[in-house]
Structure formats: structure tokens, C-alpha cells
Write a protein that holds these residues in place. Structure first.
Motif, PDB file in Angstrom:
ATOM      1  N   ARG A 173       0.830  -1.206   0.000  1.00 41.29           N
ATOM      2  CA  ARG A 173       0.000   0.000   0.000  1.00 41.29           C
ATOM      3  C   ARG A 173       0.863   1.253   0.000  1.00 41.29           C
ATOM      4  N   GLY A 174       0.332   2.309  -0.604  1.00 40.72           N
ATOM      5  CA  GLY A 174       1.030   3.590  -0.626  1.00 40.72           C
ATOM      6  C   GLY A 174       2.105   3.705  -1.685  1.00 40.72           C
ATOM      7  N   LYS A 175       2.194   2.730  -2.585  1.00 39.58           N
ATOM      8  CA  LYS A 175       3.228   2.733  -3.631  1.00 39.58           C
ATOM      9  C   LYS A 175       2.673   3.080  -5.012  1.00 39.58           C
ATOM     10  N   GLY A 176       1.364   3.352  -5.088  1.00 42.95           N
ATOM     11  CA  GLY A 176       0.769   3.713  -6.365  1.00 42.95           C
ATOM     12  C   GLY A 176       0.258   2.550  -7.190  1.00 42.95           C
ATOM     13  N   PHE A 177       0.381   1.316  -6.678  1.00 35.74           N
ATOM     14  CA  PHE A 177      -0.064   0.150  -7.432  1.00 35.74           C
ATOM     15  C   PHE A 177      -1.580   0.133  -7.623  1.00 35.74           C
ATOM     16  N   GLY A 178      -2.323   0.542  -6.605  1.00 35.43           N
ATOM     17  CA  GLY A 178      -3.781   0.552  -6.692  1.00 35.43           C
ATOM     18  C   GLY A 178      -4.265   1.513  -7.760  1.00 35.43           C
ATOM     19  N   LYS A 179      -3.735   2.720  -7.745  1.00 32.76           N
ATOM     20  CA  LYS A 179      -4.093   3.721  -8.750  1.00 32.76           C
ATOM     21  C   LYS A 179      -3.791   3.197 -10.145  1.00 32.76           C
ATOM     22  N   LEU A 180      -2.583   2.669 -10.333  1.00 30.93           N
ATOM     23  CA  LEU A 180      -2.176   2.170 -11.644  1.00 30.93           C
ATOM     24  C   LEU A 180      -3.048   1.006 -12.094  1.00 30.93           C
ATOM     25  N   ALA A 181      -3.322   0.057 -11.197  1.00 33.17           N
ATOM     26  CA  ALA A 181      -4.134  -1.110 -11.553  1.00 33.17           C
ATOM     27  C   ALA A 181      -5.549  -0.692 -11.950  1.00 33.17           C
ATOM     28  N   GLN A 182      -6.145   0.221 -11.195  1.00 31.63           N
ATOM     29  CA  GLN A 182      -7.513   0.656 -11.504  1.00 31.63           C
ATOM     30  C   GLN A 182      -7.562   1.439 -12.815  1.00 31.63           C
TER      31      GLN A 182
ATOM     32  N   ALA B  27     -14.516   5.904   5.212  1.00 33.63           N
ATOM     33  CA  ALA B  27     -13.319   6.098   6.036  1.00 33.63           C
ATOM     34  C   ALA B  27     -12.023   5.778   5.292  1.00 33.63           C
ATOM     35  N   ASN B  28     -12.119   5.170   4.122  1.00 36.98           N
ATOM     36  CA  ASN B  28     -10.927   4.758   3.374  1.00 36.98           C
ATOM     37  C   ASN B  28     -10.449   5.901   2.474  1.00 36.98           C
ATOM     38  N   ILE B  29      -9.815   6.872   3.069  1.00 36.03           N
ATOM     39  CA  ILE B  29      -9.360   8.065   2.350  1.00 36.03           C
ATOM     40  C   ILE B  29      -8.289   7.713   1.317  1.00 36.03           C
ATOM     41  N   ALA B  30      -7.403   6.776   1.643  1.00 39.87           N
ATOM     42  CA  ALA B  30      -6.343   6.390   0.704  1.00 39.87           C
ATOM     43  C   ALA B  30      -6.939   5.853  -0.598  1.00 39.87           C
ATOM     44  N   GLU B  31      -7.963   5.014  -0.502  1.00 36.64           N
ATOM     45  CA  GLU B  31      -8.587   4.472  -1.714  1.00 36.64           C
ATOM     46  C   GLU B  31      -9.330   5.558  -2.481  1.00 36.64           C
ATOM     47  N   GLN B  32      -9.943   6.485  -1.777  1.00 33.79           N
ATOM     48  CA  GLN B  32     -10.615   7.593  -2.458  1.00 33.79           C
ATOM     49  C   GLN B  32      -9.602   8.411  -3.259  1.00 33.79           C
ATOM     50  N   LYS B  33      -8.446   8.679  -2.686  1.00 31.15           N
ATOM     51  CA  LYS B  33      -7.395   9.413  -3.400  1.00 31.15           C
ATOM     52  C   LYS B  33      -6.886   8.617  -4.596  1.00 31.15           C
ATOM     53  N   ALA B  34      -6.746   7.303  -4.422  1.00 34.17           N
ATOM     54  CA  ALA B  34      -6.283   6.457  -5.523  1.00 34.17           C
ATOM     55  C   ALA B  34      -7.273   6.472  -6.681  1.00 34.17           C
ATOM     56  N   LEU B  35      -8.569   6.357  -6.370  1.00 35.60           N
ATOM     57  CA  LEU B  35      -9.576   6.389  -7.425  1.00 35.60           C
ATOM     58  C   LEU B  35      -9.571   7.729  -8.151  1.00 35.60           C
ATOM     59  N   GLU B  36      -9.483   8.817  -7.404  1.00 33.83           N
ATOM     60  CA  GLU B  36      -9.458  10.132  -8.030  1.00 33.83           C
ATOM     61  C   GLU B  36      -8.208  10.295  -8.894  1.00 33.83           C
ATOM     62  N   SER B  37      -7.070   9.792  -8.427  1.00 32.71           N
ATOM     63  CA  SER B  37      -5.834   9.855  -9.209  1.00 32.71           C
ATOM     64  C   SER B  37      -5.912   8.988 -10.460  1.00 32.71           C
ATOM     65  N   ALA B  38      -6.714   7.932 -10.404  1.00 30.53           N
ATOM     66  CA  ALA B  38      -6.890   7.043 -11.552  1.00 30.53           C
ATOM     67  C   ALA B  38      -7.894   7.587 -12.563  1.00 30.53           C
ATOM     68  N   GLY B  39      -8.507   8.736 -12.253  1.00 27.60           N
ATOM     69  CA  GLY B  39      -9.427   9.367 -13.201  1.00 27.60           C
ATOM     70  C   GLY B  39     -10.893   9.203 -12.873  1.00 27.60           C
ATOM     71  N   PHE B  40     -11.211   8.598 -11.737  1.00 29.25           N
ATOM     72  CA  PHE B  40     -12.603   8.410 -11.342  1.00 29.25           C
ATOM     73  C   PHE B  40     -13.137   9.682 -10.684  1.00 29.25           C
ATOM     74  N   THR B  41     -14.428   9.912 -10.831  1.00 31.63           N
ATOM     75  CA  THR B  41     -15.102  11.071 -10.249  1.00 31.63           C
ATOM     76  C   THR B  41     -15.976  10.632  -9.086  1.00 31.63           C
ATOM     77  N   ARG B  42     -15.856  11.331  -7.983  1.00 32.57           N
ATOM     78  CA  ARG B  42     -16.700  11.051  -6.815  1.00 32.57           C
ATOM     79  C   ARG B  42     -18.124  11.494  -7.138  1.00 32.57           C
ATOM     80  N   GLU B  43     -19.087  10.588  -6.956  1.00 35.68           N
ATOM     81  CA  GLU B  43     -20.477  10.892  -7.269  1.00 35.68           C
ATOM     82  C   GLU B  43     -21.323  11.131  -6.027  1.00 35.68           C
TER      83      GLU B  43
END
Length: 99
Positions: free
Chosen positions: A21-30, A53-69
Motif C-alpha cells: 500500500r502507498g506505492k501507487g499500485f492501486g491507482k495504476l491497476a484501476q 473512512a478509506n481516504i487512501a482508496e478515495q485518493k487512488a480512485l481520483e488519481s486514476a481518473g474516477f469522479t466522486r459521485e
């Protein structure tokens, strides 16, 4: 989840080992999965959700191009309690496809 007649969308999720976690793999994979699905299917929308409560995943999704709805209140039961989920999406036109 279907919205409107004949409007399927993908819903993706991810799990990472704690040491990775925290290495950018989640963002890249998504991001890569979204690119793949848009390149190889006719889907127009891809969704992902995470606990509020999962702020790290929210940041990863936003960095991957997803929009919070928005927030899906009490949508997930885990650990003996109902939890709010945050819904994200990305649309075909929002992802540049190679080729």
C-alpha cells in the motif's frame, strides 16, 4: 447495477497486501483496468466504491481518473456495523485509449 434500459456498467474493486500500500499500485491497476475494459468492451461507465473512512482508496480512485459521485449511506455491513460507501465512476469519454 443497471440504470435505464440496457445500460450495463462494470463495478471494479481492489485489494492490496499491506506491505504494498502507498506505492501507487492501486491507482495504476484501476486506471489500467478501466483502459482495458473501455478498449475491449462496449461499456460506457465503470464504477468503484469504497468505505467513507478509506481516504487512501478515495485518493487512488481520483488519481486514476474516477469522479466522486456521492455517498451511499449505510450500504455496507462489515465488522458488525453498517458503513457508508463513497461511489465513484469514470466514463468512456474521460479515458484516453491508445491505438
Amino acid at each position: 447495477m443497471f440504470q435505464g434500459p440496457d445500460s450495463p456498467c462494470w463495478n471494479i474493486g481492489i485489494a492490496l497486501l499491506a506491505a504494498e500500500r502507498g506505492k501507487g499500485f492501486g491507482k495504476l491497476a484501476q486506471r489500467r483496468l478501466a483502459e482495458y475494459l473501455f478498449a475491449h468492451t462496449q461499456v460506457n461507465r465503470i464504477e468503484a466504491s469504497t468505505e467513507s473512512a478509506n481516504i487512501a482508496e478515495q485518493k487512488a480512485l481520483e488519481s486514476a481518473g474516477f469522479t466522486r459521485e456521492g455517498v451511499l449511506r449505510g450500504a455496507c455491513f462489515r465488522g458488525g456495523a453498517w458503513r457508508d460507501m463513497v461511489l465513484y465512476s469514470v466514463l468512456r469519454g474521460e479515458v484516453a485509449l491508445e491505438g
